[in-house]
Design a protein around this motif. Structure first.
Motif, short mmCIF file in Angstrom:
data_model
loop_
_atom_site.label_atom_id
_atom_site.label_comp_id
_atom_site.label_asym_id
_atom_site.label_seq_id
_atom_site.Cartn_x
_atom_site.Cartn_y
_atom_site.Cartn_z
N ASP A 29 0.85 -1.19 0.00
CA ASP A 29 0.00 0.00 0.00
C ASP A 29 0.89 1.24 0.00
O ASP A 29 1.77 1.38 0.85
CB ASP A 29 -0.89 -0.01 1.26
CG ASP A 29 -1.87 1.14 1.29
OD1 ASP A 29 -3.04 0.93 1.00
OD2 ASP A 29 -1.43 2.28 1.60
N THR A 63 -5.99 -1.20 -6.78
CA THR A 63 -7.03 -0.89 -5.81
C THR A 63 -6.69 0.40 -5.09
O THR A 63 -5.52 0.74 -4.90
CB THR A 63 -7.18 -2.02 -4.78
OG1 THR A 63 -5.92 -2.28 -4.15
CG2 THR A 63 -7.69 -3.29 -5.45
N ASN A 115 -7.44 2.17 -1.49
CA ASN A 115 -7.86 1.78 -0.15
C ASN A 115 -8.82 2.83 0.41
O ASN A 115 -8.40 3.90 0.86
CB ASN A 115 -6.63 1.63 0.75
CG ASN A 115 -6.98 0.99 2.08
OD1 ASN A 115 -8.13 0.98 2.51
ND2 ASN A 115 -5.97 0.44 2.73
N ASP A 116 -10.11 2.52 0.37
CA ASP A 116 -11.11 3.49 0.81
C ASP A 116 -11.23 3.59 2.32
O ASP A 116 -12.06 4.37 2.81
CB ASP A 116 -12.48 3.14 0.21
CG ASP A 116 -12.56 3.50 -1.27
OD1 ASP A 116 -11.82 4.41 -1.68
OD2 ASP A 116 -13.35 2.89 -1.99
N SER A 117 -10.47 2.82 3.05
CA SER A 117 -10.47 3.01 4.51
C SER A 117 -9.75 4.29 4.90
O SER A 117 -9.88 4.77 6.02
CB SER A 117 -9.82 1.80 5.19
OG SER A 117 -8.46 1.68 4.83
N TYR A 118 -8.97 4.85 3.94
CA TYR A 118 -8.34 6.14 4.16
C TYR A 118 -9.19 7.19 3.43
O TYR A 118 -9.21 7.24 2.20
CB TYR A 118 -6.92 6.17 3.60
CG TYR A 118 -5.96 5.24 4.29
CD1 TYR A 118 -5.22 5.66 5.40
CD2 TYR A 118 -5.78 3.94 3.83
CE1 TYR A 118 -4.33 4.80 6.02
CE2 TYR A 118 -4.89 3.07 4.45
CZ TYR A 118 -4.17 3.51 5.55
OH TYR A 118 -3.28 2.67 6.16
N HIS A 129 -4.40 6.15 -0.96
CA HIS A 129 -3.60 4.93 -0.84
C HIS A 129 -3.96 3.97 -1.96
O HIS A 129 -5.12 3.61 -2.14
CB HIS A 129 -3.84 4.28 0.52
CG HIS A 129 -3.27 5.05 1.66
ND1 HIS A 129 -2.18 4.63 2.40
CD2 HIS A 129 -3.62 6.25 2.19
CE1 HIS A 129 -1.89 5.52 3.32
NE2 HIS A 129 -2.75 6.51 3.23
#
Length: 995
Positions: free
Chosen positions: A466, A521, A523-526, A551
C-alpha cells in the motif's frame, strides 16, 4: 471577427458605457419612466417637442418651462445578494433637474413601500436628508421591526435645482438599513417621489431587487432579451434551433479560449444587428458568474489584457474573442451578459458626442465630453451617476482615471475590484442590467499531478504494498486550482483510479487483461478530500502542499500508468462536452508511469537428493572437481542435488503472474545462493571440512513460467536433474584423508536469492530477496527480510568417501601373455557395523579383506547413470617391450565400467611383445585441473577425481598398479587368473583382495 472587437478604439468602449447606463434606466426601473428631463444635449427641435421644456436662445440650452422642480429618483441597495440575517443598506437618491432660479419651497415627498415579507428587523434611519420621516405613520425608533406591509414616508423635503444651465442637478440622499430575514427570498420594493409644484405632473418611481441567499437557493433571473454568449457561432439557424447554444467545459486559467457574443432580437432570436449610422454598434460585455447569476467577475480578453468587450457592428450577428478563463474552478458557472444598442440610444436621445468626440480624456472608453460630472450625468442619467460617480469607489470621477478609488488605491469608501482597471468607468456605466447566458458550464483543473515521497516511488514499488500518493489539481499555468474543493463528502467518491498496463517495452505497447495480469485498488479506509486543488486528509484544513492521503496498491508486477480521474466535477456539461480525458473533455485526469516489482521471493518447495536423483542412495565426496565452473553452470557430474520451486510473490503471498519469461514480460535476473554447513568432524554427521562447495545461479534470467513445462507464470521449477541452471553441492576432498559417511539433511541447508532492480529515473536500486533457512545452518538468520522463512528442506543426501582399487598392487611373475586385473570401487566407514549400515552400506555383502573399506555395491557407470569412471592406460614399460590394457569397453586406454557389485572383473593386461622379463605399469588417465567438461564427454574419458586415493601421499598414485611378465624357463609364476598356479612357489603377501 476579432477585428470588430472593441479593443482598437476607446471610442467604441465609451459607447458600451452609454448603453448600459441607459439599460439601467429603461429596464431596471432605476431612472423614472415618463417624460424625458430637459437636457443640455437636446437640440432645439427635440427640446420644443417636449411640452415641459423650452429652448433658451440666450444660453442655447433646453430648460424646464418656468418650473421650479423636475424630479428623478434612484433606489440603490448596498448589494444585489446578501446572506441570511445580513444588514442591507439602501440609498434613495433624488435629483432636481429644473433650473434653480429662486429658492422656492418644493415640498418633496418620498414614499418607499418596503419589501412585503416577514422577518425584517432592526430598521435604522441613517440619514433623513432633512425630511420628516415615519414608518407606517409612527416615529422611527432605532432597531424597530418591520411588518410585511411597512411603508417609509418622508415629507417636506427641499431640493435645490440645477446650478446654471448645464450644471449637475441638485441631489439629496436618504440612507436607511434593516436586517434581512433568516430564509431565502427576494426583496422587491418600489419608491416614489413627488412634489407640490413638480411641473412634470408625474410621480417618479424606482424599483430594486435584493436576493437573500444562503448558498443553496437556485435563483432564476430573467432570461436575456438582447444578447447571449456561447462557445462558437456557426449559423443563425444553428443558434436558433438550440444546436449551438452551448458553453462547454473550460480549463481554469487557460488563455486564448474562444467565446462568442451573439446579438438577439426581442424574441431571443439571433439576427444581424442593423443601423444606418456606421458608427453605431451593439456592444456586449460578458462577466463570469455562478450558476445562479448572482456573483460577478471580470473576463479578460487574452489578446488585449483588458476586460472583454464584443462590438457587433451593422450586418453582424456574432463576434468571437479569446478569453482568459478564470483561475478558480467551478462545478457550474454562467456568463452574465451586459449589452447596449448604441443605435437605439442615438435614435432616442440624439446624443452622439460620447462616442464621436476625442478619446484622450481621463476616462478610458468614454469621450472627452463626459470627463466632467455634469456632462456624465446628462449623458447617462441619474442611476449611472449614482452608481459610478458616488458609489463603487467612483470610477467615473475624472480624477480616478476610470479605476475604482483611482490607480493603485483600494482604500476609499465603496471600493469595487470589478472596476479596478483602466476601463472600470466604462464597465460600471454599462453594468446596469446583466443577464444570464443560455447555457451553464464547468471550469475544471487542467490535470492531476501524482506524486509521492516514498523512497520506492515511482519505479521500485512492491507488488501488493500500500502506497500513499498526493494529488494536485493544476490549472493551465501549473498552479494548484483555487476552489477545486471537495470537502462536504469524501473525495474518494469522485476519484477513480485504474491501471493502464503495458508490455515491457518502455510504455510503448498496451497490454490487454488476458495477456497481462494485475489489479489496482484504492484503499477506501483512508478518507481524503480536496481543498483548493490539494489532496488532504482533513476536510477543513488546507495543507501547504498536497498531502499523501490517497492509498493505492497493485497486486502484480510490471509497468503501468497510474490513471486517476474525476468524472463528476464537470457533470453539468455531460450533455454537450465529450465525457473523456481529452483536452476538451469533462473529466479531470492525471497519469503517472510507475513500476511494480515483486515484494519477495519464496522457495515454495525445497528438497535434497543424492547425485543420481531421488532413487539413488549416495553421493561421493568430490571436491570442486565434481562441481561445474561455467556460468551459467553445467550440471555437476558428482554432487548432491537441490530441487526447488521458486515463486515471485506480492506482499500478500500471491504469485505475480507477470514475472515470466519473454521479451515483453517482466522476469528479472536472479541470483540463487545455497549454503550448506554440516557439523564438524567427529559428529555422527560431521565432516572435517564442513563448509560445502555449492553451485549457484549468478544474475541470470532463468525462465520463469517457461512454456511447455510445469512452470506456471511467476514460478520456476528447478528439478534435481536441471541441466541449464542446476543447484548442486559437494565438499572438499583430500586424496589421502578418507572420511566416514555423513548425511546432509534439510536442516543443514539454507538458500537465498536476490533480484536487483534499478530505477531508470534516479538510479536508486532495490534488492528483492527470498530465503529459506535450515535450523541447523548457522550461516544466516531471517532478520527483517520479508521473504525469509525458517523451514528445513526435505529429504537428505548421504556422502561417501570412495576410491578406485586394483585387486593387487603388483601382479608378479606372470608367465602367460595376459592376465585379468579386476578393478573395484570401495567406500570408507570405520564406524560400528550398525552405524555403517545406517548410512546405507551393506555390511553383510560388501566386506573385503581390508579393514574400514567396503565394496560400493550400488556403484553404476553407464549411459544413464554416472557414479564415476576409471580409465587406465599402460605406462613406461621396463626394461623394454610392449603391452596393452583392455576392458569390455575399450583398449588403450581401457575404460572401466562397473555396473553392479562394485567390481569390473574384465580388465586385462596383455604383453604384446616377446620381451621378458618386463614390468608394465598401469596408470590412471586423469585430469586434476579445474574441470571444464563432464568426464564422460572427454576424449579419452578421465578417471574421476572422487575415485582417486593415495593412502601415503597427496600425490596421485603412480603407478596405480603394475604387472610383471616373465619367461617360462627356471621361473615360477601366476596363471592368467592372477592366482598362484604352482604350490612350490611361495604365496605372495601383497594380495589386497580376495574373491
Amino acid at each position: 471577427m476579432k477585428k470588430n472587437l472593441l479593443n482598437a478604439s476607446v471610442q467604441n468602449v465609451v459607447r458600451l458605457k452609454y448603453i448600459l447606463i441607459f439599460i439601467l434606466s429603461f429596464f431596471f426601473s432605476i431612472q423614472a419612466l415618463g417624460a424625458p428631463s430637459c437636457s443640455s444635449y437636446h437640440s432645439t427641435s427635440e427640446c420644443n417637442a417636449v411640452s415641459t421644456c423650452t429652448w433658451d436662445d440666450a444660453s442655447s440650452v433646453c430648460v424646464a418651462s418656468d418650473a421650479d422642480i423636475d424630479l428623478l429618483i434612484a433606489k440603490t441597495p448596498s448589494s444585489r445578494v446578501v446572506d441570511l440575517n445580513d444588514t442591507i443598506t439602501y440609498v434613495l437618491t433624488v435629483a432636481n433637474e429644473a433650473k434653480d432660479d429662486a429658492e422656492v419651497d418644493n415640498h418633496v415627498t418620498v414614499i418607499d413601500t418596503l419589501p412585503p415579507v416577514t422577518g425584517l428587523t432592526d430598521f435604522q434611519m441613517i440619514d433623513d436628508a432633512g425630511f420628516n420621516c415615519t414608518i407606517d405613520g409612527s416615529a422611527i425608533t432605532p432597531g424597530m421591526p418591520l411588518t410585511d406591509s411597512s411603508v417609509l414616508t418622508c415629507i417636506d423635503g427641499e431640493i435645490d435645482g440645477r446650478t446654471g444651465n448645464s450644471g449637475v442637478p441638485g441631489l439629496i440622499e436618504i440612507w436607511y438599513s434593516f436586517r434581512a430575514p433568516d430564509y431565502n427570498t427576494e426583496l422587491n420594493n418600489t419608491v416614489e417621489v413627488s412634489a407640490l409644484n413638480d411641473t412634470t405632473n408625474n410621480t417618479k418611481s424606482s424599483y430594486a431587487t435584493v436576493y437573500v441567499y444562503d448558498g443553496n437557493l437556485i435563483l432564476n433571473p430573467p432570461p436575456p432579451e438582447h444578447a447571449d454568449v456561447i462557445d462558437t457561432f456557426t449559423t443563425q439557424a444553428a443558434y436558433n434551433d438550440g444546436t449551438s447554444k452551448v458553453i462547454k467545459t473550460k480549463i481554469a486559467a487557460k488563455t486564448f479560449t474562444p467565446i462568442t457574443g451573439v446579438h438577439l432580437n426581442g424574441d431571443n432570436v439571433a439576427v444581424p444587428y442593423q443601423h444606418t449610422d456606421p458608427d453605431m454598434s451593439f456592444i456586449v460585455i460578458p462577466y463570469l458568474s455562478d450558476n445562479s447569476c448572482i456573483t460577478q467577475k471580470t473576463i479578460i480578453d487574452s489578446d488585449t489584457g483588458l476586460p472583454m468587450v464584443f462590438n457587433i457592428t451593422d450586418g453582424m450577428t456574432a463576434v468571437e474573442a479569446n478569453m482568459t478563463v478564470d483561475s478558480s474552478a467551478s462545478r457550474a458557472s454562467r456568463i452574465l451578459v451586459s449589452y447596449i444598442d448604441l443605435g437605439a440610444i442615438l435614435d432616442n436621445t440624439g446624443v452622439k458626442c460620447v462616442y464621436t468626440s476625442s478619446t484622450q480624456g481621463n476616462l478610458a472608453g468614454l469621450g472627452q465630453c463626459v470627463n466632467s460630472a455634469n456632462n456624465y450625468y446628462d449623458a447617462f442619467g441619474l442611476s449611472a451617476y449614482e452608481r459610478c460617480n458616488v458609489l463603487n469607489g467612483q470610477p467615473c470621477t475624472p480624477s480616478n482615471g476610470g479605476y475604482s478609488c483611482g490607480p493603485n488605491d483600494t482604500s476609499c469608501t465603496g471600493y469595487n475590484p470589478l472596476y479596478d482597471n483602466e476601463v472600470g468607468c466604462l464597465m460600471c456605466t454599462l453594468n446596469a442590467f446583466p443577464e444570464c447566458s443560455t447555457d451553464n458550464f464547468a471550469i475544471r483543473p487542467e490535470r492531476f499531478d501524482i506524486n509521492a515521497t516514498h523512497q520506492n516511488f515511482p519505479h521500485l514499488l512492491r507488488a501488493g504494498e500500500d502506497y500513499p500518493i498526493a494529488l494536485t489539481a493544476r490549472d493551465a499555468v501549473g498552479s494548484a486550482t483555487d476552489q477545486y474543493t471537495i470537502s462536504d463528502y469524501p473525495f474518494n467518491d469522485d476519484i477513480n483510479a485504474s491501471a493502464i498496463k503495458y508490455f515491457n517495452d518502455n510504455y510503448t505497447t498496451l497490454a490487454t487483461d488476458d495477456l497481462m495480469f494485475g489489479n489496482l485498488t484504492m484503499n477506501d479506509s483512508y478518507l481524503f478530500y480536496s481543498i483548493n486543488g490539494l489532496s488532504s486528509s482533513s476536510a477543513s484544513i488546507e495543507p501547504a502542499t498536497a498531502e499523501e492521503s490517497i492509498h493505492i496498491a497493485y497486486d502484480d508486477v510490471g509497468d503501468i500508468t497510474l490513471h486517476v480521474q474525476d468524472q463528476n466535477w464537470s457533470a453539468v456539461d455531460n450533455d454537450d462536452t465529450p465525457m473523456n480525458c481529452d483536452e476538451n473533455g469533462t473529466y479531470i485526469c492525471g497519469d503517472r508511469n510507475i513500476t511494480f516489482i515483486p515484494h519477495h521471493f519464496k522457495f515454495a518447495e525445497l528438497n535434497i537428493t543424492n547425485h543420481a536423483g531421488p532413487d539413488s542412495n549416495f553421493t561421493y565426496i568430490a571436491d570442486n572437481r565434481g562441481m561445474p565452473s561455467t556460468n551459467p553452470p553445467t550440471r555437476s557430474p558428482m554432487a548432491a542435488r537441490i530441487k526447488t520451486r521458486i515463486e515471485a510473490l506480492n506482499k500478500d503471498g500471491n504469485i505475480t503472474r507477470n514475472f515470466r519469461t519473454g521479451a515483453l514480460y517482466y522476469e528479472n535476473n536472479i541470483t540463487v545462493t545455497p549454503t550448506v554447513i554440516v557439523p564438524t568432524y567427529g559428529n555422527p554427521n560431521g565432516y572435517l571440512f564442513p563448509d560445502a562447495n555449492e553451485s549457484n545461479i549468478s544474475n541470470q534470467l532463468v525462465g520463469f513460467g517457461r512454456p511447455g513445462t510445469e512452470d506456471e507464470n511467476g514460478t520456476r521449477y528447478i528439478d534435481w536433474n536441471e541441466s541449464t541452471y542446476p543447484l548442486d553441492f559437494n565438499f572438499r576432498r583430500e586424496i589421502n584423508q578418507p572420511a566416514n559417511p555423513f548425511d546432509v539433511n534439510g536442516s543443514y541447508l539454507s538458500i537465498s536469492m536476490l533480484s536487483q532492480y534499478v530505477d531508470p529515473e534516479d538510479g536508486d536500486t532495490a534488492d528483492i530477496n527470498g530465503s529459506r533457512i535450515g535450523d541447523q545452518n548457522t550461516s544466516t538468520t531471517c532478520a527483517a527480510d520479508p521473504g525469509c522463512v525458517e523451514e528445513n528442506a526435505e529429504n537428505n543426501a548421504t556422502f561417501y568417501y570412495g576410491r578406485a582399487r586394483p585387486s593387487l598392487y603388483i601382479y608378479d611373475d606372470i608367465i602367460t601373455s595376459s592376465v585379468n586385473t579386476p578393478i573395484a570401487i570401495d567406500v570408507y566407514c570405520d564406524l560400528l557395523f550398525t552405524e555403517c549400515s545406517d548410512k546405507g552400506i551393506d555390511t553383510d555383502n560388501a566386506q573385503i579383506n581390508e579393514a574400514d573399506w567396503w565394496l560400493s555395491l550400488n556403484h553404476t557407470e553407464d549411459s544413464t547413470r554416472h557414479d564415476g569412471n576409471v580409465t587406465l592406460q599402460t605406462g613406461i614399460i621396463t626394461p623394454s617391450g610392449t603391452a596393452s590394457i583392455s576392458s569390455t569397453i575399450s583398449t588403450d586406454p581401457a575404460a572401466v565400467r562397473i555396473t553392479s557389485g562394485g567390481i569390473d572383473p574384465d580388465v586385462t593386461v596383455t604383453a604384446t611383445s616377446s620381451d621378458r622379463p618386463m614390468t608394465v605399469p598401469i596408470e590412471l588417465v586423469h585430469n586434476i585441473l579445474p574441470l571444464t567438461l563432464p568426464y564422460y564427454t572427454a576424449t579419452p574419458p578421465y578417471t574421476n577425481s572422487w575415485l582417486i586415493y593415495n593412502e601415503d601421499s597427496l600425490n596421485l598414485p603412480s603407478p596405480f598398479y603394475k604387472v610383471r611378465f616373465i619367461g617360462s624357463s627356471d621361473w615360477a609364476g601366476h596363471g592368467d587368473t592372477g592366482h598362484v598356479v604352482d604350490s612350490n612357489v611361495s604365496t605372495k603377501k601383497n594380495r589386497r583382495l580376495e574373491w
